[in-house]
Design a protein around this motif. Structure first.
Motif, PDB file in Angstrom:
ATOM      1  N   SER A   1      39.934  29.800  37.445  1.00  0.00           N
ATOM      2  CA  SER A   1      40.839  30.384  36.452  1.00  0.00           C
ATOM      3  C   SER A   1      40.133  31.545  35.760  1.00  0.00           C
ATOM      4  N   PHE A   2      40.929  32.510  35.340  1.00  0.00           N
ATOM      5  CA  PHE A   2      40.406  33.671  34.629  1.00  0.00           C
ATOM      6  C   PHE A   2      41.536  34.333  33.858  1.00  0.00           C
ATOM      7  N   GLU A   3      41.161  35.092  32.854  1.00  0.00           N
ATOM      8  CA  GLU A   3      42.109  35.789  31.985  1.00  0.00           C
ATOM      9  C   GLU A   3      42.035  37.280  32.308  1.00  0.00           C
ATOM     10  N   THR A   4      43.177  37.885  32.590  1.00  0.00           N
ATOM     11  CA  THR A   4      43.190  39.304  32.927  1.00  0.00           C
ATOM     12  C   THR A   4      44.407  39.985  32.319  1.00  0.00           C
ATOM     13  N   GLY A   5      44.188  41.205  31.827  1.00  0.00           N
ATOM     14  CA  GLY A   5      45.278  42.026  31.333  1.00  0.00           C
ATOM     15  C   GLY A   5      45.643  43.065  32.387  1.00  0.00           C
ATOM     16  N   HIS A   6      46.878  43.526  32.341  1.00  0.00           N
ATOM     17  CA  HIS A   6      47.302  44.580  33.261  1.00  0.00           C
ATOM     18  C   HIS A   6      48.576  45.229  32.744  1.00  0.00           C
TER      19      HIS A   6
ATOM     20  N   VAL B   1      43.368  45.618  34.101  1.00  0.00           N
ATOM     21  CA  VAL B   1      43.506  46.251  35.406  1.00  0.00           C
ATOM     22  C   VAL B   1      44.678  47.226  35.391  1.00  0.00           C
ATOM     23  N   PHE B   2      44.387  48.441  35.834  1.00  0.00           N
ATOM     24  CA  PHE B   2      45.414  49.478  35.936  1.00  0.00           C
ATOM     25  C   PHE B   2      45.390  50.073  37.341  1.00  0.00           C
ATOM     26  N   ASN B   3      46.550  50.481  37.825  1.00  0.00           N
ATOM     27  CA  ASN B   3      46.628  51.320  39.013  1.00  0.00           C
ATOM     28  C   ASN B   3      45.939  52.633  38.648  1.00  0.00           C
ATOM     29  N   LYS B   4      45.049  53.114  39.526  1.00  0.00           N
ATOM     30  CA  LYS B   4      44.279  54.325  39.179  1.00  0.00           C
ATOM     31  C   LYS B   4      45.156  55.570  39.037  1.00  0.00           C
ATOM     32  N   ASN B   5      46.406  55.505  39.499  1.00  0.00           N
ATOM     33  CA  ASN B   5      47.328  56.637  39.369  1.00  0.00           C
ATOM     34  C   ASN B   5      48.213  56.557  38.125  1.00  0.00           C
ATOM     35  N   THR B   6      47.983  55.580  37.282  1.00  0.00           N
ATOM     36  CA  THR B   6      48.817  55.360  36.107  1.00  0.00           C
ATOM     37  C   THR B   6      48.564  56.407  35.018  1.00  0.00           C
TER      38      THR B   6
ATOM     39  N   ASP C   1      35.287  53.444  26.762  1.00  0.00           N
ATOM     40  CA  ASP C   1      34.393  54.061  25.780  1.00  0.00           C
ATOM     41  C   ASP C   1      34.117  53.127  24.608  1.00  0.00           C
ATOM     42  N   ARG C   2      35.045  52.226  24.345  1.00  0.00           N
ATOM     43  CA  ARG C   2      34.880  51.254  23.247  1.00  0.00           C
ATOM     44  C   ARG C   2      34.259  49.940  23.735  1.00  0.00           C
ATOM     45  N   GLY C   3      33.787  49.931  24.984  1.00  0.00           N
ATOM     46  CA  GLY C   3      33.066  48.754  25.484  1.00  0.00           C
ATOM     47  C   GLY C   3      33.915  47.718  26.185  1.00  0.00           C
ATOM     48  N   HIS C   4      35.163  48.030  26.464  1.00  0.00           N
ATOM     49  CA  HIS C   4      36.037  47.087  27.160  1.00  0.00           C
ATOM     50  C   HIS C   4      35.831  47.193  28.672  1.00  0.00           C
ATOM     51  N   THR C   5      36.102  46.114  29.370  1.00  0.00           N
ATOM     52  CA  THR C   5      36.044  46.117  30.824  1.00  0.00           C
ATOM     53  C   THR C   5      37.403  46.539  31.366  1.00  0.00           C
ATOM     54  N   VAL C   6      37.420  47.647  32.086  1.00  0.00           N
ATOM     55  CA  VAL C   6      38.651  48.188  32.660  1.00  0.00           C
ATOM     56  C   VAL C   6      38.424  48.406  34.146  1.00  0.00           C
ATOM     57  N   LEU C   7      39.370  47.945  34.952  1.00  0.00           N
ATOM     58  CA  LEU C   7      39.314  48.157  36.398  1.00  0.00           C
ATOM     59  C   LEU C   7      40.449  49.085  36.803  1.00  0.00           C
ATOM     60  N   LEU C   8      40.122  50.152  37.498  1.00  0.00           N
ATOM     61  CA  LEU C   8      41.129  51.040  38.071  1.00  0.00           C
ATOM     62  C   LEU C   8      41.155  50.756  39.559  1.00  0.00           C
ATOM     63  N   VAL C   9      42.291  50.261  40.040  1.00  0.00           N
ATOM     64  CA  VAL C   9      42.400  49.828  41.440  1.00  0.00           C
ATOM     65  C   VAL C   9      43.347  50.741  42.215  1.00  0.00           C
ATOM     66  N   ASP C  10      43.269  50.660  43.534  1.00  0.00           N
ATOM     67  CA  ASP C  10      44.070  51.512  44.434  1.00  0.00           C
ATOM     68  C   ASP C  10      45.473  50.972  44.655  1.00  0.00           C
TER      69      ASP C  10
END
Length: 150
Positions: free
Chosen positions: A11-16, A78-83, A94-103
């Protein structure tokens, strides 16, 4: 000897946010994901082998999934890198959050495809990924089966 399937749950917590979507999920939000990973193989038959009787040690499977999925996606956004959210993503980073840009669009369907590829690459030669189930909410999930993707 018989082929056996074993499953480990994570299990894991993720925003998108879903770029271009016409509903509420276009907004940044999160889920408590549950991931079931099922592999298939033949239990080790060598009685002198330290892992005798196992398809794969659950600890070894846990290490793979933790490194490839859980540690990467847990408490990340997680965001689509084209968003158009790229500016928001940069500010969050820049504020220290973990952000993933995916294809891909970070839907459960596309995430489970990504996860399958990552896990398959790490499994020992004699073990195959059988299926994944990624549960986004109590009543909604996406499944990936190797047999559907051969």
């Amino acid at each position: 000897m018989s082929q056996i399937r074993i499953t480990k749950k994570f299990s894991f917590e993720t925003g998108h946010a879903l770029y271009g979507y016409d509903g509420k999920c276009k907004n940044v939000h999160g889920h408590s994901y549950k991931l079931n990973v099922t592999v298939i193989g033949t239990p080790i038959s060598d009685q002198n082998h330290v892992k005798f009787g196992m398809v794969i040690d659950f600890t070894d499977l846990k290490k793979i999934v933790k490194e490839e999925i859980v540690d990467v996606f847990d408490h990340a956004t997680v965001f689509n890198k084209n968003t158009p959210h790229v500016d928001l993503a940069k500010e969050l980073k820049d504020r220290g959050h973990t952000v993933l840009l995916v294809d891909y669009q970070p839907t459960s369907e596309m995430m489970v495809i990504d996860f399958a590829e990552k896990i398959k690459q790490r499994l020992p030669e004699n073990i195959s990924l059988h299926s994944l189930k990624l549960q986004e909410t109590e009543s909604s999930f996406a499944q990936w089966f190797a047999s559907d993707n051969e």
